[in-house]
Design an enzyme around this catalytic site. Structure first.
Site: not given
Ligand code: PEP
Ligand code: MG
Length: 534
Positions: A183, A424, A448, A495
């Site tokens: 935070h 992923e 991942d 992402c």
């Molecule tokens: C990822 O694996 O890149 C992802 C965005 O998901 P998380 O980090 O929540 O596993």
């Molecule tokens: Mg992931």
């Protein structure tokens, strides 16, 4: 004069100011064993402290949503049960019972690999601090009482410390603990205060009033600088602030490369508060709403109605694209109210879509909630950890089943809602062409994907030098996914953390990535790179 190098920038910026040494009050519990007859009195002490704390938090909740979550923690059944059991059956007094219960709950969060969830241990501790201060009758220190410009040095800062901070006096923050998703980091970013976290032993190296220069861009701190260094840092600060102003102005520019490719810049979020913080960056939408936080912050599986309310609010806040990822639990993310069997390799185990497809009723509650929220904005559904076409088809069939139910019930939803998937897993890369026929969009989860492609655990510090999303194998996989997606006219986003990494962005633009989704603090910087790209 001493120079310290730090890796973890929580919030960019440069500061030159004297240190404010943040002394924490002594909240060590006064632990005593009690006899049966004293239990009721100790329970009373806990209940009184809790009542007072919930009232305090009610006032703070109007300033920040974090405190609404803290209120829930303070009133949480697991916390109460833990404390009362220790008082009633283990002969502990209220302070000892509180400390032990807080330690137990915080340890559950701290043991999670996911950085965001790990940091939630700090929320539990913050509430614990408040309750302990209430029991001891101690006033917590107040960073709202500063009257000159300072750099705050602390072991860690909790939301209750940062919320009162006056930004006209706090010019920088250095903490020994705390991660970049803590935070203090989130607050510092939203207040634009240069912040470095994980600065080892800083408290033993500084005293109150000592002059300090810090460059959170480069991760450099100079203690007790000479005039020359001070001058240099002041010049850096001026340059930085000029550049910031330019970046803020650039927010009005649509992210288009020089050759005319429109790139979409989105935010990764885990809560409504995160969405509010991302909106001023002029985002194109939310590329990843990590819905698991809703499950992890609760003491029960959130009902359809509970989820619907959150998703609907999110859709109203962000009427642009809102990509809600279905539950990605398991691996490192656990639920306090749902026992997971111990697994040898949890990241290769029962997680994400594998759980959802097994616990169908639970999955359908989430899908129905998302579908109903789609009547309020441009919501998209995204499935995590897909490895086979049958999984994707099964998940999509359940979406259709939920749509049919909602139609029968006369409940509104977007008939054309898009369903896409995270890319992923190595299997998703190799089958990208086939998946492109079934999925409406792809979002590459490099966090991942990197660990699975390179066989390098994303949370293992011992091998963190091998965890490299710029590894040729990862780059090749990304190129392949983008080409496969484009061959079927699918929008391909990313992402994973890589999307907000300034060294990676030019390569991703060159590969033709359509959408970059990242933490809000990186968006301004990525926009500048997009505008400068060919
Ligand atoms: C990822 O694996 O890149 C992802 C965005 O998901 P998380 O980090 O929540 O596993
Ligand atoms: Mg992931």
């Amino acid at each position: 004069m001493e120079k310290i190098l730090v890796e973890r920038t929580a919030s960019r910026g440069i500061a030159v100011s004297p240190v404010y040494y943040y002394q924490e009050p002594d909240l060590t519990p006064d632990s005593r064993m009690i006899c049966q007859g004293q239990a009721a009195g100790e329970e009373e002490i806990f209940r009184n402290a809790r009542e007072k704390v919930i009232e305090e938090l009610q006032v703070l909740a109007e300033k920040s949503e974090i405190f609404a979550a803290h209120q829930e923690i303070a009133g949480d059944f697991t916390l109460e049960e833990g404390i009362l059991t220790k008082i009633r059956t283990e002969g502990k007094n209220a302070q000892a019972a509180l400390q032990e219960t807080i330690d137990e709950i915080a340890a559950i969060f701290a043991a999670m690999d996911d950085a965001y969830m790990k940091e939630r241990a700090a929320d539990v501790r913050d509430v614990g601090k408040r309750l302990m201060a209430g029991m001891k009758g101690i006033e917590l220190p107040d960073l709202g009482n500063l009257d000159k410009e300072v750099i705050v040095a602390a072991r860690d800062l909790y939301p209750s410390d940062t919320v009162k901070m006056d930004v006209s006096y706090v010019k920088g923050i250095l903490t020994e603990e705390g991660g970049i998703t803590s935070h203090v980091s989130i607050m510092a970013k939203s207040m634009n205060i240069p912040t470095l976290v994980g600065v080892k032993d800083i408290l033993s190296k500084v005293q109150g009033g000592m002059m300090v220069c810090m460059d959170a861009e480069k991760g450099e701190i100079v203690l007790d600088p000479d005039e020359e260094v001070k001058k240099e840092y002041k010049a850096r600060k001026e340059n930085y602030e000029k550049e910031r102003q330019i970046l803020v102005q650039l927010r009005n520019e649509t992210p288009v490369t020089k050759s005319g490719k429109r790139v979409f810049l989105c935010a990764n979020v885990g809560s409504l508060e995160d969405i509010r913080q991302a909106l001023p960056m002029n985002i194109d939408g939310i590329g990843l709403f990590r819905s698991e936080f809703l499950y992890m912050e609760n003491d029960h599986f959130p009902t359809e109605e509970e989820q619907f309310e959150v998703y609907r609010e999110a859709a109203k806040l962000c009427p642009m694209e809102l990509t809600i990822r279905t539950l990605d639990i398991g691996g490192d993310k656990e639920l306090s109210y749902f026992p997971f069997e111990k697994e040898e390799n949890p990241f290769l185990g029962w997680r994400a879509i594998r759980i959802s497809l097994e616990k169908r009723e639970m999955f359908k509650e989430q899908l129905r909630a998302i579908l109903r929220a789609s009547a309020f904005g441009k919501v998209r559904i995204m499935f995590p950890m897909i490895i086979s076409l049958s999984e994707l088809k099964e998940a999509k069939a359940l979406v259709e089943e939920c749509k049919a139910e909602l139609r029968r019930e006369g409940k509104a939803f977007d008939e054309n809602i898009e369903t896409g998937m995270m890319m992923e897993t190595p299997a998703s890369v190799l089958l990208a062409e086939e998946f492109a026929k079934e999925a409406d969009f792809f979002s590459i989860g490099t966090n991942d994907l990197t660990q699975y492609l390179l066989a390098v655990d994303r949370g293992n510090k011992k091998i963190s030098d091998k965890y490299d999303f710029m590894h040729p194998a990862v780059l090749k996989a990304i190129r392949h996914i983008i080409a496969a997606g484009h061959s079927k006219n699918r929008k391909v986003g990313m992402c994973g953390e890589m999307a907000g990494n300034l060294k990676a962005v030019p390569a991703l633009l060159e590969m033709g990535l359509d959408e970059f989704s990242m933490s809000a603090g990186s968006i301004d910087y990525v926009r500048k790179l997009v505008l400068a790209a060919e």
